[in-house]
Design a protein around this motif. Structure first.
Motif, PDB file in Angstrom:
ATOM      1  N   ARG B  28       0.828  -1.217   0.000  1.00 59.87           N
ATOM      2  CA  ARG B  28       0.000   0.000   0.000  1.00 59.87           C
ATOM      3  C   ARG B  28       0.862   1.268   0.000  1.00 59.87           C
ATOM      4  NH1 ARG B  28      -5.617   0.968   3.348  1.00 59.87           N
ATOM      5  NH2 ARG B  28      -5.808   3.182   2.888  1.00 59.87           N
ATOM      6  N   LYS B  29       2.047   1.178   0.561  1.00 61.95           N
ATOM      7  CA  LYS B  29       2.955   2.335   0.537  1.00 61.95           C
ATOM      8  C   LYS B  29       3.604   2.508  -0.843  1.00 61.95           C
ATOM      9  CE  LYS B  29       3.073   3.314   5.107  1.00 61.95           C
ATOM     10  NZ  LYS B  29       2.717   4.619   5.675  1.00 61.95           N
ATOM     11  N   GLU B 541      -4.111  10.280   0.310  1.00 62.66           N
ATOM     12  CA  GLU B 541      -3.198   9.130   0.340  1.00 62.66           C
ATOM     13  C   GLU B 541      -2.578   8.896  -1.039  1.00 62.66           C
ATOM     14  OE1 GLU B 541      -4.818   5.208   1.131  1.00 62.66           O
ATOM     15  OE2 GLU B 541      -2.884   4.493   1.874  1.00 62.66           O
ATOM     16  N   MET B 543      -2.028  11.093  -3.416  1.00 64.90           N
ATOM     17  CA  MET B 543      -1.018  12.133  -3.680  1.00 64.90           C
ATOM     18  C   MET B 543       0.232  11.871  -2.839  1.00 64.90           C
ATOM     19  SD  MET B 543      -2.104  14.324  -6.052  1.00 64.90           S
ATOM     20  CE  MET B 543      -1.553  16.025  -5.841  1.00 64.90           C
ATOM     21  N   LYS B 544       0.063  11.353  -1.642  1.00 69.54           N
ATOM     22  CA  LYS B 544       1.236  11.026  -0.821  1.00 69.54           C
ATOM     23  C   LYS B 544       2.012   9.871  -1.460  1.00 69.54           C
ATOM     24  CE  LYS B 544       1.152  14.262   2.046  1.00 69.54           C
ATOM     25  NZ  LYS B 544       2.287  15.206   2.181  1.00 69.54           N
ATOM     26  N   GLU B 547       4.033  11.570  -4.054  1.00 68.12           N
ATOM     27  CA  GLU B 547       5.194  12.235  -3.452  1.00 68.12           C
ATOM     28  C   GLU B 547       6.231  11.198  -3.015  1.00 68.12           C
ATOM     29  OE1 GLU B 547       3.477  14.792  -0.386  1.00 68.12           O
ATOM     30  OE2 GLU B 547       3.580  16.492  -1.768  1.00 68.12           O
ATOM     31  N   ARG B 548       5.740  10.084  -2.503  1.00 64.52           N
ATOM     32  CA  ARG B 548       6.673   9.041  -2.071  1.00 64.52           C
ATOM     33  C   ARG B 548       7.515   8.559  -3.245  1.00 64.52           C
ATOM     34  NH1 ARG B 548       3.171   5.798   0.374  1.00 64.52           N
ATOM     35  NH2 ARG B 548       3.361   7.068   2.257  1.00 64.52           N
ATOM     36  N   ARG B 614      15.652  14.840   5.442  1.00 63.96           N
ATOM     37  CA  ARG B 614      15.252  13.674   6.235  1.00 63.96           C
ATOM     38  C   ARG B 614      13.805  13.828   6.709  1.00 63.96           C
ATOM     39  NH1 ARG B 614      16.651   9.162   9.250  1.00 63.96           N
ATOM     40  NH2 ARG B 614      18.703   9.144   8.288  1.00 63.96           N
ATOM     41  N   ALA B 615      13.437  15.044   7.114  1.00 62.89           N
ATOM     42  CA  ALA B 615      12.073  15.249   7.619  1.00 62.89           C
ATOM     43  C   ALA B 615      11.047  14.912   6.541  1.00 62.89           C
ATOM     44  CB  ALA B 615      11.896  16.686   8.098  1.00 62.89           C
ATOM     45  N   ARG B 616      11.309  15.361   5.324  1.00 59.26           N
ATOM     46  CA  ARG B 616      10.386  15.072   4.234  1.00 59.26           C
ATOM     47  C   ARG B 616      10.292  13.568   3.987  1.00 59.26           C
ATOM     48  NH1 ARG B 616       5.877  16.195   1.765  1.00 59.26           N
ATOM     49  NH2 ARG B 616       6.089  16.681  -0.436  1.00 59.26           N
ATOM     50  N   GLU B 618      10.895  11.216   6.164  1.00 57.89           N
ATOM     51  CA  GLU B 618      10.160  10.625   7.294  1.00 57.89           C
ATOM     52  C   GLU B 618       8.666  10.865   7.144  1.00 57.89           C
ATOM     53  OE1 GLU B 618      11.067   8.601   9.538  1.00 57.89           O
ATOM     54  OE2 GLU B 618      13.114   8.978  10.213  1.00 57.89           O
ATOM     55  N   GLU B 619       8.289  12.028   6.629  1.00 52.81           N
ATOM     56  CA  GLU B 619       6.860  12.284   6.454  1.00 52.81           C
ATOM     57  C   GLU B 619       6.247  11.244   5.525  1.00 52.81           C
ATOM     58  OE1 GLU B 619       5.377  15.542   4.155  1.00 52.81           O
ATOM     59  OE2 GLU B 619       3.371  14.844   4.662  1.00 52.81           O
ATOM     60  N   ASP B 621       7.261   8.150   5.261  1.00 51.88           N
ATOM     61  CA  ASP B 621       7.646   6.836   5.764  1.00 51.88           C
ATOM     62  C   ASP B 621       8.871   6.291   5.028  1.00 51.88           C
ATOM     63  OD1 ASP B 621       7.416   4.828   7.595  1.00 51.88           O
ATOM     64  OD2 ASP B 621       5.885   3.707   6.522  1.00 51.88           O
TER      65      ASP B 621
END
Lengths: 631, 631
Positions: B28-29, B541, B543-544, B547-548, B614-616, B618-619, B621
């Motif tokens: 799913r990711k 989700e 759109m994420k 981005e992923r 790194r923060a991005r 981590e956002e 996953d």
């Protein structure tokens, strides 16, 4: 002709009122509530405005869903620069006022300047006028309700007002509607008081209609079925928010004696169940909401009289006047609820300030003027409310300033006992056992707030639970069992903060749409917004609205020089808790700093300053805000 | 038992195959296509792997929608480190192969190592075996199609393969399926060739079923109605992508003579309309798609023979071999299409490299070995394809390296004529007239690409058009009339890039789901994913996910030291165009740099390096990727 917003401007200084229309394209970017209010604030407040001076601007806003015949939509946002925090102020309430305001044809009211004498605003079906309020000044909310309904000759008039606390500029004074619903947080009542604005009375006979009536009706039918199939919401309706006293205490998360412990020996005595079987007279509700979570209590006994006009205590009221103060006398808590609604006070800041004062007095750092401010003393607690609401004596004046200002006047030892972020007292959900809340308390633009994100209990929930389903729709699919503040929890904290930010913008109730009971979820919200507005919207657009609001609030603060250094949790949270399941538990400073670094990066803010970047603001069509705030 | 993914591993070095299951939460990711491929690449390729060495890993991936009975879902992603750019490679194709692969029970194939001798993979209903391919080596795609179908005894076998170009390690060699569908870009065919992997043959008799069959069927019915009501898609089916030759030329955006002009005097001769009325034999389609945008041409004349096996030219083929090269002989362009599909070449890089060579030869910077490489010489163009596919002579070897490498071997004057980003040749959509494309060409992780975002024509579209409706669902509600690269266009560029990134992950066709004809839009995609997978998903989700994927690709590059300095547009785009409506138009360097700064900030990347923070990560996953790439 699309869905425009009508903004009513009220120049209190010159007693002028006029209306302006916000075009649909702009309304869609700032679709009501807190985002619309922040948009209007940034347009109208100059940098450095005194929160209690005439330059401050007070905005009331509802949204495109307000007043539609569906549960959980009648919410009012009130914003201004906060006299409690100096940062942006933001508060939400329910009741019948919000729906009535929209039916009167107004999406937002912008109050400018300061009236030379007390006034109230009378808004009826698009017509607005300022009227003298000298005869109302000094009166408590219940009295004013009765007088104005009579004066205006219509029992259906809805009234939102300040009590004596707002008149006396108590820094956490609330705005009260129906005499029992509060825009509680960040001292918006004091701003009203500073403007000599006693009340707003509204009457509207033109309720809004959804843009897509057929789809809306079908959705409403589905919602009815969803509600009937949801045992959680039924139980929530039965016990109200008070229902969580027991579960908070069970997990060691019921803040006790000024946040030094997470368990309270009197928890059962002040629980929602006990309230239900003792003083509860009836359940109450907001416009068109079938959940009925509001309480009405009534007590007539030789020892104590509690007037049903002022509703009944929420969980936060039971905790802040109860466990925070070590008070297990439920009747006294009902009385405290009456007093805060009667005088117009934020029950969280009020109870927490008194709890702080009790500890300070016990430690000999504060002169209690003989009223016996000690943990467990219910009568002293009630007396303190009376004193601070009226700024009676040195003690009343001291407590009216809020715990942080009061403590600072007493010295560093007293300040070490305060439990605030940005000067706003912490609500009754403990970051020690809900780690992501520590992060959100720290970063929230208007100070510590428990209704600005999901809580860790949801992140720890099992597959198949309603929590999981709601988080899943947000794309949060992993379970976070740990009690730490992992990167996954930072992400979940940020994303749910964004979602809650959208809820406070569209003006929907978190108990129906967001929080623990989650009757409806994010995908239902997409449908509701679509059918209400006719916009072909998506959860992406709605989350971007949530991010836009957060960045507006943050940019407001940035303009006032408030950044990362203000995102600081109080020392108390790093001291080990005493007793129960959370015995010995404390937050970890390094963990919080790591989480902050991650959070700012996720939010698109500069980690070194905590301020939004221009690029982030441009992404949200807030280039004008970057210019305004010098970002 | 949820929706898991089956990953087939093929160790070519040791001739071993095995399967692994990717759990539903991970799937799913990284739900298929390009994101799943990038996930697997990052897990398996070491830093610094030679793109043409055994350490490179080649991944083929489909997704959870592939093979369902609905238009625009049969797409295959192929990724590896690119021998053309040194960055991550990424390519998409349609046809029947993707659906067949999923029906064979495999969502992704990971090719590791290098076979000692030529082999092909035979995958049938979950069974996989490597077979010798010595008898296929050197043969063109049409021949191999025929041989393998006979050898495997089943005309329904689907075959994806390399031609001689891939065997010869032409750096922009493609992978071809059905002998006429190409995973064209970034040289994935050369990676196959370097691994001695000639072909993959698949046969599956177990087509996937949607998780929510009733809702899926209802959606399919609605889609049918949508399609019938959409005149744009009917016209698109009639003319194919070739239909835009005329409109591109009309707006001065048809790249002509190596990108020196935006108008071509031979535009009408090579237009979709002319193709329709001359050489078009029939329309072709991909699995379960009713749009039928693919062309089949056939020519038998004394001068030229074009074999229908190899389909017909797309817009990009007509432009790169046509207007880029100044060639208006449509039959020759049909022949060029035959050759690139027969030999296995990316038509964009091939045509653009020849166009560059023509200009270099005209300027005396390149020895054309007497074939007459000049703008307008169709025969030289065809001869050049033959030569480079077979690396014939010095010229063939030079052109087989791609224009940038070839130019560098000739000196700075020749390099100034190249039109590439990260070494990949620009497609036939001109940033000079579609400014946001300049930004996306620059930042796209695998080099210049026109199918990685929406185009400016959409941003300029009027209310009521289908463009507007689709953008509205993405929350892009403003119209951007200007021809500049405004912050609003940077935002729209970024958001639509994210959406297209999700399309390439779920493996849906951009002509149906995203691009100009936009049969279905973002909200329809949410429904399709929901019913296909059973996931309670949302556009947030999805759109994420987009981005992923972008961050995975970008992080892959970061590990190889590729950051902002590689996001550089070629000099040619800053030289004024000649003639027509775009006469004198050029990009502005300062405008591009400002747009880049904004873009990186919006994407959550460090503007000074262009690398994900790194923060991005981590956002999204992707903490593990931050570790891997040292971010």
């Amino acid at each position: 002709m699309g869905l425009e917003a009508t903004i009513l401007y009220v120049d209190l200084t010159h007693a002028r009122v006029w209306k302006e229309t916000l075009d649909e394209a702009t309304f869609r970017k700032y679709p009501g509530g807190s985002a619309l209010a922040a948009y209007l604030l940034l347009k109208h407040i100059p940098r450095g405005a005194d929160p209690l001076g005439p330059e401050n601007v007070l905005v009331w806003a509802v949204g495109p869903l307000t007043g539609l015949p569906i549960s959980g939509q009648s919410r009012l946002s009130v914003s201004a620069r906060s006299p409690l925090t100096g940062a942006i102020g933001d508060s939400q309430s329910g009741g019948f006022f919000p729906a009535e305001m929209r039916a009167a044809g107004v999406e937002a009211i912008v109050f400018l300047g300061r009236a030379p004498e007390p006034v109230y605003l009378w808004l009826h079906d698009g017509e607005a006028e300022l009227r003298p309020a000298g005869h109302l000044w000094g009166k408590v909310t219940g009295e004013v309700e009765a007088i104005l309904k009579k004066e205006l000759g219509d029992p259906k008039v809805q009234i939102a007002q300040i009590g004596p606390a707002g008149e006396n500029l108590v820094r956490y004074a609330a705005i009260i509607n129906m005499a029992n619903r509060a825009n509680g947080r960040t001292g918006m009542g004091a701003v009203m008081g500073s403007k000599n604005l006693k009340a707003v009375a509204v009457r509207g006979t033109n309720p809004p209609r959804p843009a897509m009536p057929r789809e809306f009706a079908a959705l409403a039918r589905r919602f009815k079925e969803l509600q009937e199939r949801n045992p959680g919401i039924v139980e929530f309706g039965r016990l109200g928010t008070a229902g969580v006293v027991t579960s908070q205490n069970y997990q060691g998360g019921l803040p006790t004696r000024n946040y030094t412990s997470g368990v309270f020996e009197g928890a059962e005595a002040i629980s929602g169940e006990t309230l239900y079987t003792t003083y509860l007279k009836e359940r109450d509700t907001c416009y068109a909401c079938t959940v009925k979570c509001k309480r009405v209590v009534e007590i007539h006994s030789p020892e104590i009289e509690v007037d049903e006009t002022y509703g009944g205590p929420e969980y936060e009221t039971l905790a802040t006047f109860g466990s925070y103060c070590g008070v297990s006398d439920l009747a006294a808590l009902c009385k405290a609820n009456e007093l805060v609604n009667k005088y117009g006070l934020d029950s969280i800041s009020c109870g927490a300030t008194i709890a702080w004062a009790m500890e300070a007095a016990e430690k000999g750092l504060l002169d209690d003027e003989g009223i016996g401010l000690r943990f467990g003393n219910a009568q002293a607690m009630l007396k303190a409310i009376e004193m601070l609401a009226h700024r009676e004596g040195r003690l009343g004046n001291l407590l009216a300033e809020g715990s942080l200002r009061a403590a600072r006047s007493l010295g560093p030892e007293a300040e070490k006992l305060t439990v605030t972020v940005k000067g706003q007292e912490l609500p009754a959900h403990m970051p020690q056992v809900k780690r992501s809340l520590g992060l959100i308390y720290a970063v929230n633009p208007f100070g510590a707030d428990h209704q600005s994100s999901e809580h860790d209990t949801a992140y720890r929930s099992k597959p198949g639970t309603i929590f999981r389903q709601r988080l899943e729709a947000l794309g949060i699919t992993e379970r976070m069992d740990g009690k730490d503040l992992s990167p996954a929890k930072v992400r979940a904290g940020y994303w749910t903060q964004v979602y809650y930010s959208a809820l406070d913008t569209f003006g929907v109730c978190q108990f129906v749409w967001g929080s623990s009971w989650q009757l409806y979820g994010p995908n239902e919200l997409v449908e509701l917004v679509r059918y209400a507005t006719g916009w072909d919207t998506s959860l992406w657009e709605i989350m971007k609205v949530g991010e836009r609001r957060l960045n507006l609030l943050r940019a407001f603060n940035a303009r006032e020089g408030i950044g990362r250094e203000a995102d600081r949790l109080p020392d108390r949270l790093f001291e080990p808790l005493k007793g129960g399941p959370s015995d010995g538990v404390a937050l970890d400073r390094a963990e919080i700093e790591r989480a902050l670094d991650l959070y700012y990066g996720m939010a698109g803010w500069d980690p070194s300053t905590g301020l939004p970047t221009r690029a982030r603001l441009e992404e949200l069509d807030l280039g004008w805000v970057a210019d305004l705030a010098g970002l």
